[in-house]
Design a protein around this motif. Structure first.
Motif, PDB file in Angstrom:
ATOM      1  N   ALA A 190       0.826  -1.277  -0.068  1.00 35.47           N
ATOM      2  CA  ALA A 190      -0.002  -0.110  -0.098  1.00 35.47           C
ATOM      3  C   ALA A 190       0.760   1.392   0.135  1.00 35.47           C
ATOM      4  N   LYS A 191       2.033   1.300   0.735  1.00 34.46           N
ATOM      5  CA  LYS A 191       3.015   2.440   0.688  1.00 34.46           C
ATOM      6  C   LYS A 191       3.565   2.574  -0.640  1.00 34.46           C
ATOM      7  N   LEU A 192       3.757   1.693  -1.333  1.00 32.69           N
ATOM      8  CA  LEU A 192       4.413   1.553  -2.784  1.00 32.69           C
ATOM      9  C   LEU A 192       3.433   2.113  -3.556  1.00 32.69           C
ATOM     10  N   ALA A 193       2.037   1.923  -3.596  1.00 34.12           N
ATOM     11  CA  ALA A 193       1.066   2.445  -4.403  1.00 34.12           C
ATOM     12  C   ALA A 193       0.858   4.026  -3.891  1.00 34.12           C
ATOM     13  N   ALA A 194       0.813   4.228  -2.607  1.00 34.04           N
ATOM     14  CA  ALA A 194       0.608   5.475  -2.346  1.00 34.04           C
ATOM     15  C   ALA A 194       1.868   6.650  -2.794  1.00 34.04           C
ATOM     16  N   LYS A 195       3.221   5.827  -2.763  1.00 35.42           N
ATOM     17  CA  LYS A 195       4.360   6.489  -3.295  1.00 35.42           C
ATOM     18  C   LYS A 195       4.197   6.869  -4.733  1.00 35.42           C
ATOM     19  N   ILE A 196       3.801   6.077  -5.505  1.00 38.95           N
ATOM     20  CA  ILE A 196       3.765   6.131  -6.918  1.00 38.95           C
ATOM     21  C   ILE A 196       2.746   7.395  -7.088  1.00 38.95           C
ATOM     22  N   ASN A 197       1.598   7.349  -6.466  1.00 36.68           N
ATOM     23  CA  ASN A 197       0.457   8.235  -6.615  1.00 36.68           C
ATOM     24  C   ASN A 197       1.180   9.582  -6.123  1.00 36.68           C
ATOM     25  N   ALA A 198       2.046   9.715  -5.026  1.00 37.15           N
ATOM     26  CA  ALA A 198       2.392  11.089  -4.547  1.00 37.15           C
ATOM     27  C   ALA A 198       3.394  11.479  -5.604  1.00 37.15           C
ATOM     28  N   LEU A 199       4.119  10.824  -6.215  1.00 36.14           N
ATOM     29  CA  LEU A 199       5.211  11.184  -7.095  1.00 36.14           C
ATOM     30  C   LEU A 199       4.471  11.768  -8.372  1.00 36.14           C
ATOM     31  N   LEU A 200       3.719  11.052  -8.770  1.00 30.14           N
ATOM     32  CA  LEU A 200       2.891  11.499 -10.143  1.00 30.14           C
ATOM     33  C   LEU A 200       2.011  12.847  -9.856  1.00 30.14           C
ATOM     34  N   GLU A 201       1.433  13.006  -8.716  1.00 27.14           N
ATOM     35  CA  GLU A 201       0.969  14.176  -8.100  1.00 27.14           C
ATOM     36  C   GLU A 201       1.563  15.174  -8.199  1.00 27.14           C
ATOM     37  N   THR A 202       2.839  15.157  -7.439  1.00 24.77           N
ATOM     38  CA  THR A 202       3.900  16.085  -7.496  1.00 24.77           C
ATOM     39  C   THR A 202       4.362  16.757  -8.837  1.00 24.77           C
ATOM     40  N   GLU A 203       4.494  15.738  -9.759  1.00 27.30           N
ATOM     41  CA  GLU A 203       4.963  16.230 -11.233  1.00 27.30           C
ATOM     42  C   GLU A 203       3.663  16.762 -12.080  1.00 27.30           C
ATOM     43  N   GLY A 204       2.443  16.592 -11.261  1.00 25.53           N
ATOM     44  CA  GLY A 204       1.296  17.106 -12.026  1.00 25.53           C
ATOM     45  C   GLY A 204       0.803  16.207 -13.277  1.00 25.53           C
ATOM     46  N   VAL A 205       1.222  14.821 -13.090  1.00 29.02           N
ATOM     47  CA  VAL A 205       0.890  13.965 -14.237  1.00 29.02           C
ATOM     48  C   VAL A 205      -0.422  13.223 -14.266  1.00 29.02           C
ATOM     49  N   ALA A 206      -0.674  12.881 -12.900  1.00 22.90           N
ATOM     50  CA  ALA A 206      -1.924  11.938 -12.620  1.00 22.90           C
ATOM     51  C   ALA A 206      -2.253  12.261 -11.301  1.00 22.90           C
ATOM     52  N   TYR A 207      -3.656  12.366 -10.883  1.00 23.88           N
ATOM     53  CA  TYR A 207      -4.106  12.529  -9.522  1.00 23.88           C
ATOM     54  C   TYR A 207      -4.961  11.192  -9.162  1.00 23.88           C
ATOM     55  N   ASP A 208      -4.761  10.872  -8.026  1.00 28.39           N
ATOM     56  CA  ASP A 208      -5.850   9.999  -7.477  1.00 28.39           C
ATOM     57  C   ASP A 208      -5.913   8.609  -8.020  1.00 28.39           C
ATOM     58  N   ILE A 209      -4.730   8.013  -8.090  1.00 33.03           N
ATOM     59  CA  ILE A 209      -4.729   6.808  -8.803  1.00 33.03           C
ATOM     60  C   ILE A 209      -4.493   5.597  -8.128  1.00 33.03           C
ATOM     61  N   THR A 210      -4.455   5.638  -6.633  1.00 34.11           N
ATOM     62  CA  THR A 210      -4.124   4.465  -5.837  1.00 34.11           C
ATOM     63  C   THR A 210      -5.410   3.507  -5.857  1.00 34.11           C
ATOM     64  N   GLY A 211      -5.264   2.481  -5.518  1.00 32.59           N
ATOM     65  CA  GLY A 211      -6.396   1.633  -5.597  1.00 32.59           C
ATOM     66  C   GLY A 211      -7.299   1.641  -4.412  1.00 32.59           C
ATOM     67  N   TYR A 212      -8.562   1.366  -4.338  1.00 37.26           N
ATOM     68  CA  TYR A 212      -9.605   1.443  -3.271  1.00 37.26           C
ATOM     69  C   TYR A 212      -9.170   0.996  -2.078  1.00 37.26           C
ATOM     70  N   ARG A 213      -9.205   1.415  -0.894  1.00 34.82           N
ATOM     71  CA  ARG A 213      -8.642   1.199   0.252  1.00 34.82           C
ATOM     72  C   ARG A 213      -8.965  -0.409   0.735  1.00 34.82           C
ATOM     73  N   ALA A 214      -9.851  -1.062   0.303  1.00 36.17           N
ATOM     74  CA  ALA A 214     -10.242  -2.618   0.663  1.00 36.17           C
ATOM     75  C   ALA A 214      -9.822  -3.254  -0.514  1.00 36.17           C
ATOM     76  N   ALA A 215      -9.531  -2.915  -1.465  1.00 34.00           N
ATOM     77  CA  ALA A 215      -8.840  -3.781  -2.645  1.00 34.00           C
ATOM     78  C   ALA A 215      -7.448  -4.270  -2.325  1.00 34.00           C
ATOM     79  N   PRO A 216      -7.196  -4.944  -3.363  1.00 37.98           N
ATOM     80  CA  PRO A 216      -5.615  -5.498  -3.129  1.00 37.98           C
ATOM     81  C   PRO A 216      -4.857  -4.216  -3.397  1.00 37.98           C
ATOM     82  N   PRO A 217      -3.758  -3.826  -2.841  1.00 36.91           N
ATOM     83  CA  PRO A 217      -2.898  -2.715  -3.092  1.00 36.91           C
ATOM     84  C   PRO A 217      -2.440  -2.617  -4.553  1.00 36.91           C
ATOM     85  N   GLY A 218      -2.580  -1.593  -4.985  1.00 38.31           N
ATOM     86  CA  GLY A 218      -2.305  -1.271  -6.475  1.00 38.31           C
ATOM     87  C   GLY A 218      -2.840  -0.016  -6.952  1.00 38.31           C
TER      88      GLY A 218
END
Length: 389
Positions: free
Chosen positions: A324-352
């Motif tokens: 889950a931390k890996l998914a969150a880190k990917i999301n954060a990196l892309l948000e910082t670059e302004g490339v993609a927002y809100d792409i982490t999986g749903y909290r109850a779904a498999p991490p991704g």
């Protein structure tokens, strides 16, 4: 290290709800909204009726089906249907992701119905051969949080006796719905067309209206979701009047999205946009070793809310919280670059990851996103000090 891509996305909105606005949208699209007017005035009632008529036209809803708006988005629309219509027959609930389970909990714990829950883990569908034609059936067409959809409506008998109730909120406008088999269908503006939140759409077949007119569920129903007035269906609501006081900025926004949909070729054009987006993403997933679809079968893969899981053995072997931390880190990196927002999986779904590929997303942006996913994955591994083969 993977080099940072040079090309950026033009529109970085890949959230699965609310989703991206239609291409070219600006707040100016709402300038004609009749704000400050009574929700009973001629102009505001006219706006609601226009939106419902365009909804019917684009989706191909049969003339004898009733279409109207409810408060509280898709959740409010589906709750209204459950509270007003269920209790006459046994109920079967198909639950293969969060929202199907939500309706199952409502049926069993709150409405205390004679209910059977057909469940499956994330990535799978339940055994649909167990559907009972005598029962009222509840199912999501597309699992927004699992990326799993029903492949078609063949599991519903042409002579199904109970009501068929479909939560279609991440399928409407992006998938072809078989209206002849659906008695209750709900969705919200904020999903496939990127509308503002707060209002749901409820569509009832003549069979569902007959149930509403003839069946007393014997329970107190809050006014905000009550669909009957006295002993009959509230036909003023079904005719396009407001069950509650709505924001006409929201309705104006929905009208703008509907008119854009017509310009794009109606339902056929919107489905084509969605499938093109999905196909670009699918080709990348199939060529990428560290990621795969949550949906286990090809025919059940959602073309809108595309849910992905990590499959690199070194990552799968990590605890779920690290994934889950890996998914969150990917999301954060892309948000910082302004490339993609809100792409982490749903909290109850498999991490991704979860990437919206609906019709308001441009295919060029899906293509631009893909190398950024590669970069963010490699960068996230490095920052979290995870090593893979």
């Amino acid at each position: 290290m993977t080099a940072k891509p040079a090309r950026f996305t033009e529109r970085p909105w890949f959230s699965s709800g609310p989703t991206a606005k239609r291409p070219g949208w600006t707040p100016q699209a709402l300038s004609a909204a009749p704000v400050g007017r009574s929700n009973r005035s001629k102009i505001t009632v006219g706006r609601i009726k226009e939106a419902l008529e365009l909804t019917r036209d684009i989706l191909g809803i049969p003339a004898d089906y009733q279409v109207f708006m409810t408060p509280a988005s898709d959740t409010g629309a589906f709750e209204a249907a459950m509270w007003n219509l269920l209790g006459l027959r046994k109920v079967q609930v198909v639950a293969f992701e969060n929202f199907g389970q939500l309706w199952a909990d409502d049926a069993v714990k709150h409405l205390k119905l004679d209910a059977e829950v057909l469940s499956a883990p994330y990535g799978q569908l339940p055994d649909l051969s167990r559907i009972d034609a005598e029962a009222d059936l509840i199912f999501p067409w597309n699992g927004t949080t699992s990326g799993v959809k029903v492949p078609d409506a063949s599991f519903i008998s042409d002579s199904h006796q109970g009501l068929v109730m479909c939560d279609a909120t991440s399928a409407a406008f992006c998938m072809d719905l078989p209206w002849e088999k659906l008695d209750v269908t709900t969705f919200s503006f904020q999903k496939a067309l990127g509308g503002e939140a707060g209002i749901g759409v409820l569509i009832l077949s003549s069979k569902a209206v007959e149930r509403l007119n003839t069946f007393d569920p014997g329970r107190a129903i809050p006014k905000v979701i009550r669909l009957r007035k006295g002993d009959a269906a509230d036909m003023t609501i079904l005719g396009g009047d407001a069950i509650n006081t709505y924001s006409f900025l929201v309705i104006e926004d929905y009208l703008d999205a509907l008119k854009w949909g017509l310009r794009e070729g109606g339902l056929e054009g919107l489905i084509a946009r969605c499938e093109q987006n999905f196909n670009y993403l699918r080709e990348w997933v199939e060529a990428t070793a560290w990621i795969d679809f949550v949906a286990e079968k090809v025919e059940t893969r959602s073309t809108t809310s595309v849910c992905l899981k990590f499959v690199d053995p070194a990552i799968v072997g990590q605890p779920a919280d690290m994934q889950a931390k890996l998914a969150a880190k990917i999301n954060a990196l892309l948000e910082t670059e302004g490339v993609a927002y809100d792409i982490t999986g749903y909290r109850a779904a498999p991490p991704g990851l979860r990437i919206w590929c609906g019709c308001t997303v441009d295919a060029d942006d899906i293509c631009a996103l893909l190398p950024w996913l590669e970069w963010a994955y490699a960068e996230a591994l490095n920052q979290l000090e995870l090593s893979v083969a």
